[in-house]
Motif scaffolding. Structure first.
Motif, PDB file in Angstrom:
ATOM      1  N   LYS A 257       0.926  -1.270  -0.044  1.00  0.00           N
ATOM      2  CA  LYS A 257      -0.106  -0.007  -0.048  1.00  0.00           C
ATOM      3  C   LYS A 257       0.821   1.339   0.165  1.00  0.00           C
ATOM      4  O   LYS A 257       1.868   1.197   0.366  1.00  0.00           O
ATOM      5  N   VAL A 258       0.252   2.345  -0.481  1.00  0.00           N
ATOM      6  CA  VAL A 258       1.127   3.489  -0.603  1.00  0.00           C
ATOM      7  C   VAL A 258       0.319   4.576   0.551  1.00  0.00           C
ATOM      8  O   VAL A 258      -0.989   4.823   0.357  1.00  0.00           O
ATOM      9  N   VAL A 259       1.154   5.335   1.298  1.00  0.00           N
ATOM     10  CA  VAL A 259       0.370   6.078   2.065  1.00  0.00           C
ATOM     11  C   VAL A 259       0.658   7.499   1.670  1.00  0.00           C
ATOM     12  O   VAL A 259       1.901   7.829   1.419  1.00  0.00           O
ATOM     13  N   LEU A 260      -0.076   8.526   1.346  1.00  0.00           N
ATOM     14  CA  LEU A 260      -0.014   9.708   1.213  1.00  0.00           C
ATOM     15  C   LEU A 260      -0.122  10.731   2.333  1.00  0.00           C
ATOM     16  O   LEU A 260      -1.297  10.629   3.097  1.00  0.00           O
ATOM     17  N   ARG A 261       0.509  11.884   2.691  1.00  0.00           N
ATOM     18  CA  ARG A 261       0.448  12.610   3.772  1.00  0.00           C
ATOM     19  C   ARG A 261       0.521  13.909   3.233  1.00  0.00           C
ATOM     20  O   ARG A 261       1.418  14.396   2.603  1.00  0.00           O
TER      21      ARG A 261
ATOM     22  N   GLU B  77      -4.703   6.333   2.024  1.00  0.00           N
ATOM     23  CA  GLU B  77      -3.948   5.033   1.706  1.00  0.00           C
ATOM     24  C   GLU B  77      -4.556   4.420   0.450  1.00  0.00           C
ATOM     25  O   GLU B  77      -5.683   4.523   0.205  1.00  0.00           O
ATOM     26  N   VAL B  78      -3.558   3.806  -0.008  1.00  0.00           N
ATOM     27  CA  VAL B  78      -3.951   3.318  -1.656  1.00  0.00           C
ATOM     28  C   VAL B  78      -3.202   1.936  -1.636  1.00  0.00           C
ATOM     29  O   VAL B  78      -2.050   1.872  -1.503  1.00  0.00           O
TER      30      VAL B  78
ATOM     31  N   LYS C  24      -8.078  10.550   5.273  1.00  0.00           N
ATOM     32  CA  LYS C  24      -8.405  11.148   6.754  1.00  0.00           C
ATOM     33  C   LYS C  24      -7.861  12.627   6.684  1.00  0.00           C
ATOM     34  O   LYS C  24      -7.197  13.184   6.001  1.00  0.00           O
ATOM     35  N   ASN C  25      -9.121  13.460   7.459  1.00  0.00           N
ATOM     36  CA  ASN C  25      -8.653  14.849   7.541  1.00  0.00           C
ATOM     37  C   ASN C  25      -7.648  15.290   8.469  1.00  0.00           C
ATOM     38  O   ASN C  25      -7.156  14.294   9.016  1.00  0.00           O
ATOM     39  N   ASP C  26      -7.370  16.449   8.628  1.00  0.00           N
ATOM     40  CA  ASP C  26      -6.124  16.898   9.263  1.00  0.00           C
ATOM     41  C   ASP C  26      -6.592  16.526  10.807  1.00  0.00           C
ATOM     42  O   ASP C  26      -5.610  16.833  11.845  1.00  0.00           O
ATOM     43  N   HIS C  27      -7.746  16.274  11.279  1.00  0.00           N
ATOM     44  CA  HIS C  27      -7.985  15.752  12.691  1.00  0.00           C
ATOM     45  C   HIS C  27      -8.121  14.185  12.816  1.00  0.00           C
ATOM     46  O   HIS C  27      -8.561  13.722  13.770  1.00  0.00           O
ATOM     47  N   SER C  28      -7.502  13.636  11.786  1.00  0.00           N
ATOM     48  CA  SER C  28      -7.370  12.048  11.647  1.00  0.00           C
ATOM     49  C   SER C  28      -8.685  11.484  11.743  1.00  0.00           C
ATOM     50  O   SER C  28      -8.770  10.291  12.031  1.00  0.00           O
TER      51      SER C  28
ATOM     52  N   LEU D  43      -3.285  14.031  -2.963  1.00  0.00           N
ATOM     53  CA  LEU D  43      -3.729  14.351  -1.760  1.00  0.00           C
ATOM     54  C   LEU D  43      -3.311  16.221  -1.856  1.00  0.00           C
ATOM     55  O   LEU D  43      -2.126  16.271  -2.063  1.00  0.00           O
ATOM     56  N   GLY D  44      -4.341  17.063  -1.914  1.00  0.00           N
ATOM     57  CA  GLY D  44      -4.179  18.422  -1.973  1.00  0.00           C
ATOM     58  C   GLY D  44      -3.863  18.884  -0.756  1.00  0.00           C
ATOM     59  O   GLY D  44      -3.881  18.493   0.237  1.00  0.00           O
ATOM     60  N   PRO D  45      -3.184  20.147  -0.759  1.00  0.00           N
ATOM     61  CA  PRO D  45      -2.698  21.004   0.410  1.00  0.00           C
ATOM     62  C   PRO D  45      -3.846  21.266   1.451  1.00  0.00           C
ATOM     63  O   PRO D  45      -3.618  21.159   2.646  1.00  0.00           O
ATOM     64  N   GLY D  46      -5.156  21.428   0.968  1.00  0.00           N
ATOM     65  CA  GLY D  46      -6.325  21.428   1.789  1.00  0.00           C
ATOM     66  C   GLY D  46      -6.741  20.281   2.264  1.00  0.00           C
ATOM     67  O   GLY D  46      -7.889  20.088   2.836  1.00  0.00           O
ATOM     68  N   GLY D  47      -6.314  19.172   1.883  1.00  0.00           N
ATOM     69  CA  GLY D  47      -6.674  17.791   2.338  1.00  0.00           C
ATOM     70  C   GLY D  47      -7.729  17.071   1.227  1.00  0.00           C
ATOM     71  O   GLY D  47      -8.209  16.288   1.432  1.00  0.00           O
TER      72      GLY D  47
END
Ligand code: G6P
Length: 499
Positions: free
Chosen positions: A134-138, A146-147, A158-162, A253-257
């Motif tokens: 899997k690939v994790v993007l952050r 996750e892909v 997930k958003n920035d509050h997880s 995954l864009g800068p705004g999530g």
């Protein structure tokens, strides 16, 4: 920026009183703080990182709230090392990646230049359930995705509050040839049962690869966390479906999530073929009976539960109280899912995907699905966006999904919880309350009650206390056809006393 403007306006006009300029400024800055939006003017632009890569769709996303804007990404020091195509996350990532590829376990971890202070890398390849890759993007603000290479399948966003935004069944089977239940399965070359192949085609249960040399995109994604995947049919696949093609999928995954998926299908032998395709998106919702979908009202749909008979949708917005499996035709490029309970709105923007399905199996069907929990239908809404395409050359289908923790849609929405007391008979109390609240809204001309729920919460001295949950939408003001500002449901209405 209009949606945000509406929200701010709604807030500043709350409580039905006119506000002085300093008062408004104070409240706007409070709201901005809440939304993590940097203050306007001066330092914002200087400190911010200006993306050279604004998302491009046929309908631009310039009406999104401020906090989705890439303008506010905090500046990071970048190292001038170039990154191979296929990986996102910034140029400095190449060095980190090359310095730390492992055979087992965590395949790629941030080491070397990235991370700078214990931060995790923006793109990480690792092992997921059952050892599947899997690939994790952050993203720097904390959102992630996750892909799985199995199916080219996004399983988490997930958003920035997880907080998880996609639904993934606790019973999902991560084992070929079963497709993963939840997330965003890729349906290709057939969506649903629109052809002779297996349901939803075979791309969702094939192993995809990382595409290290994708053809250039019209826009550069060097400042975002992204991954390029590719699916090429095997000889066995060719026997089932005799066409030659390359299916490329970029997940960003864009800068705004915001999460963006772009599919590109290229015919590699020039013989034309037709296909159907869908991003079979499962959204996570708090309670399906509290959810509304906007953007599909008044459209024609084919009802899968009634042998694909054609109907026209009636009513204001779509709500849910039983199994639904409908194909909406000719949908707009923007659809919103309002989760009243969580005060969260998903906004879905799409390009090249004219139709949309709305699916929830509800109780009975849920119980018949081995990879789906009996009660999980309450917490998911499946809204696949699909297209029928032909591929003489190349096809391109794109979605962008955004979330907004404020309960407002692109039209604008206000939710409120009031506690009110009434004497008299039960039914009459309900009527009076409803009429009174409605009257307040009507008098404002641009507000419309979309739902009203009453719960008996407690009795004090023989007086029943009701909790009124109201949801109101802003709609076009009659006089000038423009969106009206919001007003509060107000300590609303009715002169009921708050307990
Ligand atoms: O069980 P699956 O093959 O994943 O399909 C799940 C569902 O997908 C779509 O949304 C279809 O409209 C439904 O009829 C189907 O039941």
């Amino acid at each position: 920026m209009r949606a945000s403007g509406t929200a701010l306006q709604a807030c500043t006009e709350a409580h039905g009183r006119s506000a002085s300029l300093p008062h408004i400024t104070h409240r706007v800055s409070r709201l901005r703080k809440k939304l993590s939006v940097p203050p306007r003017n001066g330092p914002r632009c200087k400190k911010g990182h200006i993306s050279s890569d604004p998302p491009s769709l046929s309908s631009p996303i310039n009406s999104l709230p401020d906090h989705f804007s890439p303008l506010f990404l905090p500046q990071k020091k970048r190292s001038p090392v170039s990154l191979p195509r296929g990986f996102g996350g910034g140029r400095e990532w190449k060095e980190a990646r090359e310095g730390s590829i492992e055979g087992e376990g965590v395949g790629v971890s941030g080491y070397g230049i990235w991370p700078m202070s214990g931060e995790k890398p923006p793109v990480e390849i690792c092992k997921g359930v059952n050892g599947l890759d899997k690939v994790v993007l952050r993203e720097v603000r904390g959102s992630s995705a996750e892909v799985y290479l199995y199916g080219g399948h996004v399983t988490s966003w997930k958003n920035d509050h997880s907080e998880e935004l996609l639904f993934l069944s606790t019973k999902a089977i991560f084992k070929p040839p079963k497709a993963i239940r939840g997330g965003i399965p890729i349906c290709f070359p057939q969506f649903g049962s629109h052809g002779n192949l297996e349901q939803h085609g075979f791309a969702r249960n094939r192993l995809w690869s990382i595409d290290t040399d994708p053809p250039p995109f019209p826009t550069v994604s060097s400042n975002k966390a992204f991954i390029d995947l590719i699916f090429k049919p095997s000889e066995d696949d060719f026997k089932i479906w005799p066409h030659s093609y390359e299916f490329r999928l970029r997940i960003t995954l864009g800068p705004g999530g915001d999460l963006m998926l772009t599919s590109r299908i290229r015919n590699t032998d020039g013989k034309p073929f037709s296909f159907t395709f869908a991003y079979h998106t499962y959204f996570s919702v708090s309670d399906i009976s509290e959810v509304r979908v906007e953007g599909l009202e008044t459209l024609d749909y084919l009802d899968n539960l009634k042998a694909k008979e054609r109907f026209t949708e009636q009513g204001d917005a779509i709500t849910f109280e039983s199994e639904v499996d409908k194909i909406y035709l000719g949908t707009p490029s923007k659809i919103a899912i309002l989760d009243h309970e969580k005060k969260r709105t998903f906004v879905l923007r799409k390009d090249g995907l004219p139709d949309a399905v709305v699916w929830n199996p509800w109780e009975k069907k849920a119980k018949s699905m081995a990879d789906f929990g009996d009660d999980e239908y309450k917490h998911m809404l499946c809204l696949p966006q699909w297209a029928a395409g032909s591929s003489k050359g190349a096809s391109r289908m794109k979605i962008i999904m955004l979330y907004d923790l404020q309960a407002h849609s692109f039209v604008g929405c206000l939710a409120s919880k009031l506690k009110l007391s009434f004497g008299g008979k039960k039914e009459r109390r309900r009527d009076i309350l409803y009429d009174n609240i409605k009257a307040v809204f009507k008098s404002k001309a641009h507000l419309l009650i979309k739902s009203l729920r009453l719960n008996l919460v407690r009795g004090v001295d023989g007086i029943q206390i009701f909790e009124a949950l109201t949801l109101a939408l802003l709609f076009k003001a009659r006089n000038n056809g423009r969106l009206g500002p919001g007003l509060p449901v107000a300590e609303a209405a009715v002169g009921g006393k708050k307990p």
